[in-house]
Design an enzyme around this catalytic site. Structure first.
Site, PDB file in Angstrom:
ATOM      1  CG  ASN A  45      33.516  38.748  24.683  1.00  0.00           C
ATOM      2  OD1 ASN A  45      34.256  39.627  25.550  1.00  0.00           O
ATOM      3  ND2 ASN A  45      33.562  37.338  24.576  1.00  0.00           N
ATOM      4  CG  ASP A 113      38.232  27.718  38.649  1.00  0.00           C
ATOM      5  OD1 ASP A 113      37.097  27.378  39.928  1.00  0.00           O
ATOM      6  OD2 ASP A 113      39.493  27.690  39.360  1.00  0.00           O
ATOM      7  CG  ASP A 271      30.113  36.722  22.371  1.00  0.00           C
ATOM      8  OD1 ASP A 271      29.011  36.111  22.420  1.00  0.00           O
ATOM      9  OD2 ASP A 271      31.350  36.316  22.749  1.00  0.00           O
TER      10      ASP A 271
END
Length: 328
Positions: A45, A113, A271
């Protein structure tokens, strides 16, 4: 054998990037039957925004061979990031991030995940690190990467030491994630990197809850600089805090502008702040760094997705202090 870099970079970073899946139209996870696809990872980012600002950016990671890895690679390249140092791994997986936006009074939430992803085993063998550091003007690291696994933690400390030995400025965003690590391990990773850092970026709540500081605001930034010996400390603070987000640069404080923001997406704003800081610091302008960091973060909050699509027209408005309204 991996070839050595042939060009100079303004900015070098490394880390994991995830596929982001979000319910459309502010739906809850339980409601959703479709998910919108995005791409996001803290270090990338930052790199994407700097590339959009004209900086030469290199990002190092591992991606799985196949279409999912190509989605991430293509997104990075469309913003101008050099991905030639990405290592492609056969039969590997791409980490996922499920993001549910939370308009008030709801709370935004993230479900990861990402265990055993390709990037979680990023290590010394994946790139010519010494040559890359030598070819770069600035090196950026994040506290997320050490939390991904032993090889990632060792690599972050190794790259920080390489950069410091080469006289390259290193920035480190604490980026604490309670779902990935714990305060003890986050503190240990920072302590290992701290002797090599030029800039440390962190949220006030993490300085207090993770690093154990009791102060706030200017006193907190001073205490952080004293403990870790870092010349530049950027402290993000809640919107209601006075003073607000600030930068401590060798004993002098500078403050981010207070901007009215309609929050569209909370992910990636930090970011954007880091990218704005580094953009100014690459020019040797500390005042520009904190002002543009605050502006970039605000644009990030008002833009869907992890990656900030700030463009040249936004830079014109920034320098003219012309925000909001309608142009036609």
């Amino acid at each position: 054998m991996i070839a050595s870099p042939e060009r100079r970079y303004d900015f070098l970073t490394l880390g994991e990037t995830l596929m982001r899946l979000s319910p459309p139209a502010n739906q809850r996870f339980d409601q959703a039957r479709l998910f919108e696809i995005g791409v996001g990872g803290s270090e990338l980012n930052v790199g994407c925004l700097l590339a959009r600002l004209g900086r030469r950016v290199a990002w190092v990671s591992r991606l799985p061979e196949g279409p999912l890895g190509r989605i991430v690679d293509g997104e990075a390249r469309r913003h101008g990031v050099d991905t030639r140092w990405v290592r492609w791994i056969e039969n590997a997986r791409l980490g996922l991030m499920f993001y549910e936006p939370g308009p008030l009074p709801r709370t935004s939430s993230v479900i990861y995940d990402r265990k055993h992803s390709a990037a979680s085993e990023l290590g010394f063998e994946d790139a010519p690190w010494e040559a890359l550091v030598q070819a770069s003007a600035w090196v950026h690291l994040s506290g997320i990467t050490p939390a991904l696994g032993p090889s990632c933690r060792a690599l972050v400390l190794h790259v920080a030491a390489l950069a410091a030995a080469a006289g390259k400025p290193v920035s480190y965003d604490l980026n604490y994630r309670a779902t990935l690590t714990n305060p003890e391990d986050a503190r240990a990773a920072l302590e290992g990197a701290a002797p090599h850092l030029r800039l440390l970026v962190l949220a006030e709540r993490d300085a207090q809850n993770v690093l154990g500081f009791a102060q706030e605001g200017e006193e907190l930034a001073t205490a952080i600089a004293g403990r870790y010996g870092v010349p530049l400390v950027a402290l993000t603070r809640p919107p209601s805090a006075v003073p607000g987000t600030l930068l401590l640069a060798r004993g002098a404080f500078r403050y981010a502008p207070r901007l009215e923001v309609e929050v569209v997406d909370r992910i990636g704003a930090g970011d954007s702040f880091v990218a704005g800081l580094v953009h100014g610091l690459l020019d040797g302008d500390v005042d520009l760094a904190i002002r543009f960091g605050g502006f970039a973060a605000a644009i990030g909050l008002a833009t869907p997705g992890d990656i900030n699509y700030l463009g040249p027209e936004d830079m014109v408005r920034f320098h003219a202090s012309r925000l909001g309204g309608l142009e036609r």
